[in-house]
Scaffold this active site. Structure first.
Site, mmCIF file in Angstrom:
data_model
loop_
_atom_site.group_PDB
_atom_site.id
_atom_site.type_symbol
_atom_site.label_atom_id
_atom_site.label_comp_id
_atom_site.label_asym_id
_atom_site.label_seq_id
_atom_site.Cartn_x
_atom_site.Cartn_y
_atom_site.Cartn_z
ATOM 1 C CG ASN A 1 -7.985 -4.317 -3.890
ATOM 2 O OD1 ASN A 1 -9.182 -4.421 -4.162
ATOM 3 N ND2 ASN A 1 -7.548 -3.596 -2.850
ATOM 4 C CG ASP B 1 -2.192 0.820 1.006
ATOM 5 O OD1 ASP B 1 -3.261 0.204 0.786
ATOM 6 O OD2 ASP B 1 -2.123 2.071 1.041
ATOM 7 C CE1 TYR C 1 -12.870 3.511 -9.243
ATOM 8 C CE2 TYR C 1 -15.023 2.933 -10.098
ATOM 9 C CZ TYR C 1 -14.000 2.710 -9.211
ATOM 10 O OH TYR C 1 -14.093 1.689 -8.284
ATOM 11 C CE LYS D 1 -11.660 0.448 -10.529
ATOM 12 N NZ LYS D 1 -10.658 -0.343 -9.777
ATOM 13 C CG ASP E 1 2.767 5.260 -6.286
ATOM 14 O OD1 ASP E 1 1.810 4.742 -6.891
ATOM 15 O OD2 ASP E 1 3.095 6.454 -6.413
ATOM 16 C CB VAL E 2 0.107 0.007 -7.703
ATOM 17 C CG1 VAL E 2 0.048 -0.875 -6.484
ATOM 18 C CG2 VAL E 2 -1.103 0.937 -7.790
HETATM 19 N N1 LIG Z 1 -15.796 0.785 -2.382
HETATM 20 C C1 LIG Z 1 -16.513 0.585 -3.452
HETATM 21 O O1 LIG Z 1 -17.727 0.905 -3.494
HETATM 22 C C2 LIG Z 1 -15.878 -0.055 -4.656
HETATM 23 C C3 LIG Z 1 -16.735 -0.531 -5.665
HETATM 24 C C4 LIG Z 1 -16.169 -1.127 -6.784
HETATM 25 C C5 LIG Z 1 -14.800 -1.257 -6.888
HETATM 26 N N2 LIG Z 1 -13.991 -0.784 -5.909
HETATM 27 C C6 LIG Z 1 -12.552 -0.946 -6.064
HETATM 28 O O2 LIG Z 1 -12.026 -1.639 -4.971
HETATM 29 C C7 LIG Z 1 -10.626 -1.377 -4.873
HETATM 30 C C8 LIG Z 1 -10.261 -1.114 -3.441
HETATM 31 O O3 LIG Z 1 -10.843 0.108 -3.021
HETATM 32 P P1 LIG Z 1 -11.612 0.283 -1.637
HETATM 33 O O4 LIG Z 1 -13.023 0.518 -1.965
HETATM 34 O O5 LIG Z 1 -11.231 -0.788 -0.709
HETATM 35 O O6 LIG Z 1 -11.027 1.708 -1.180
HETATM 36 P P2 LIG Z 1 -10.050 2.117 0.026
HETATM 37 O O7 LIG Z 1 -9.713 3.539 -0.219
HETATM 38 O O8 LIG Z 1 -10.646 1.758 1.328
HETATM 39 O O9 LIG Z 1 -8.780 1.204 -0.209
HETATM 40 C C9 LIG Z 1 -7.920 1.429 -1.303
HETATM 41 C C10 LIG Z 1 -6.467 1.245 -0.862
HETATM 42 O O10 LIG Z 1 -5.634 1.507 -1.990
HETATM 43 C C11 LIG Z 1 -4.512 2.263 -1.533
HETATM 44 N N3 LIG Z 1 -3.902 3.015 -2.634
HETATM 45 C C12 LIG Z 1 -4.365 4.146 -3.211
HETATM 46 N N4 LIG Z 1 -3.488 4.560 -4.135
HETATM 47 C C13 LIG Z 1 -2.464 3.676 -4.141
HETATM 48 C C14 LIG Z 1 -1.254 3.573 -4.878
HETATM 49 N N5 LIG Z 1 -0.896 4.490 -5.790
HETATM 50 N N6 LIG Z 1 -0.439 2.519 -4.627
HETATM 51 C C15 LIG Z 1 -0.777 1.604 -3.680
HETATM 52 N N7 LIG Z 1 -1.883 1.660 -2.940
HETATM 53 C C16 LIG Z 1 -2.728 2.681 -3.179
HETATM 54 C C17 LIG Z 1 -5.088 3.159 -0.460
HETATM 55 O O11 LIG Z 1 -4.076 3.656 0.400
HETATM 56 C C18 LIG Z 1 -6.069 2.216 0.240
HETATM 57 O O12 LIG Z 1 -5.441 1.533 1.311
HETATM 58 C C19 LIG Z 1 -10.357 -0.223 -5.830
HETATM 59 O O13 LIG Z 1 -9.759 -0.717 -7.010
HETATM 60 C C20 LIG Z 1 -11.731 0.321 -6.110
HETATM 61 O O14 LIG Z 1 -11.795 0.968 -7.364
HETATM 62 C C21 LIG Z 1 -14.507 -0.185 -4.802
#
Ligand SMILES: NC(=O)c1ccc[n+]([C@@H]2O[C@H](COP(=O)([O-])OP(=O)(O)OC[C@H]3O[C@@H](n4cnc5c(N)ncnc54)[C@H](O)[C@@H]3O)[C@@H](O)[C@H]2O)c1
Length: 289
Positions: free
Chosen positions: A90, A37, A156, A160, A63-64
């Site tokens: 993810n 992360d 976004y 996706k 940082d991905v």
């Molecule tokens: N929450 C929703 O409703 C939802 C719905 C569909 C898809 N998603 C997807 O789920 C995935 C996870 O998101 P989430 O909802 O758990 O959000 P979240 O913000 O709780 O978790 C995302 C994590 O990614 C980390 N992150 C951000 N930028 C980064 C980078 N450059 N390098 C490494 N880590 C990084 C953040 O620090 C965080 O810990 C994402 O791909 C998001 O698009 C979320």
């Protein structure tokens, strides 16, 4: 992939939300977990929480959106656990806005994290999974926004949709090698995605606010991430490609496909195409997947 006990999972965006929930689900199934992360404090707290449940866990700051950082995280995973079997690409961030008003730096940020991050993760880890010959699984987190495109969320949505496309192709390429690929497409999940800009790197404008194109209340009214983590575990065990968590959203996909089929109906009836034979029917009949 049925036998997960003692195997290792690498999860980006593992310090929060869906990534952390996958880590707990995998850990409870006997796996070791390596969290990657960009947020150091959250990462340390996440590892502590896993260890408190007797899950073997480690972490790497990564940082991905930087290929070199993902490659370094892959090397650290091998150092820590010897082998890696499940890779969850993810990490993701939200970004949207009215047409013509999305900042160039936000386009770059969303594309580099959500799309290029998945590519870097796959390319860095595939040779490592191939090398042990025990099989493996990639889980790429897309979204329902990779199936339908709500207006105002185009940056976004575009990333996706791209993650769905990559996953479909890679699934077919890797199946003969006993390496699965699944694409996770959740609807709203109660996480911190609505505060994505907390972790925007300086080169994309730094921490602050970002226009998401979706109300925070929808995210906070979403399902608990823990259920998503469990669903992903099931999907790995059952070798699934499309991993949905909101079965009621089927109607949105059906409506999109119906509109696409209308487009084919128009083409079939089109005077502009009258008398034209489609070339390469054998390729078309075989489908793409
Ligand atoms: N929450 C929703 O409703 C939802 C719905 C569909 C898809 N998603 C997807 O789920 C995935 C996870 O998101 P989430 O909802 O758990 O959000 P979240 O913000 O709780 O978790 C995302 C994590 O990614 C980390 N992150 C951000 N930028 C980064 C980078 N450059 N390098 C490494 N880590 C990084 C953040 O620090 C965080 O810990 C994402 O791909 C998001 O698009 C979320």
């Amino acid at each position: 992939m049925r036998d997960l006990k003692g195997k290792t999972a690498f999860i980006t965006g593992g310090a929060s939300g869906i990534g952390l929930a996958m880590a707990h689900a995998f850990g409870a199934a006997g796996m070791n977990v390596m969290l990657a992360d960009i947020e150091a404090e959250a990462l340390a707290a996440a590892v502590k929480g896993l260890e408190e449940r007797q899950i073997r866990a480690d972490s790497v700051l990564c940082d991905v959106s930087l290929r070199s950082a993902v490659e370094a995280a892959a090397a650290r995973t091998i150092e820590a656990f010897g082998k890696v079997h499940v890779v969850c690409n993810n990490a993701g961030v939200g970004g949207g806005g009215a047409i013509g008003e999305v900042k160039a730096s936000d386009w770059d940020w969303v594309i580099e994290v959500n799309l290029m991050g998945v590519i870097y993760g796959t390319e860095a880890f595939l040779p490592l999974i191939r090398s042990h010959g025990e099989g493996g699984y990639f889980i790429n987190t897309a979204s329902m926004a990779g199936m339908v495109s709500p207006p105002g969320m185009e940056p976004y949505n575009a990333t996706k949709f791209a993650v769905v496309a990559l996953s479909e192709g890679w699934n077919a390429q890797l199946a003969p090698e006993n390496i699965g690929v699944g694409v996770l497409c959740p609807g709203f999940v109660r996480t911190q995605i609505d505060k994505s800009a907390r972790n925007r790197p300086d080169r994309f404008g730094g921490a602050g606010e970002v226009e998401l194109g979706v109300a925070s209340a929808l995210v906070q009214g979403g399902i608990p991430p823990e259920n998503v983590g469990q669903r992903v575990l099931e999907a790995i065990q059952n070798d699934e490609l499309y991993i949905f968590t909101h079965p009621n959203m089927r109607v949105a996909v059906e409506a999109r496909f119906a509109r696409i089929m209308e487009g084919f109906d128009k083409a079939e009836a089109s005077p502009a195409l009258a008398g034209i034979e489609s070339p390469f029917p054998e390729i078309v009949d075989a489908g793409v997947n």
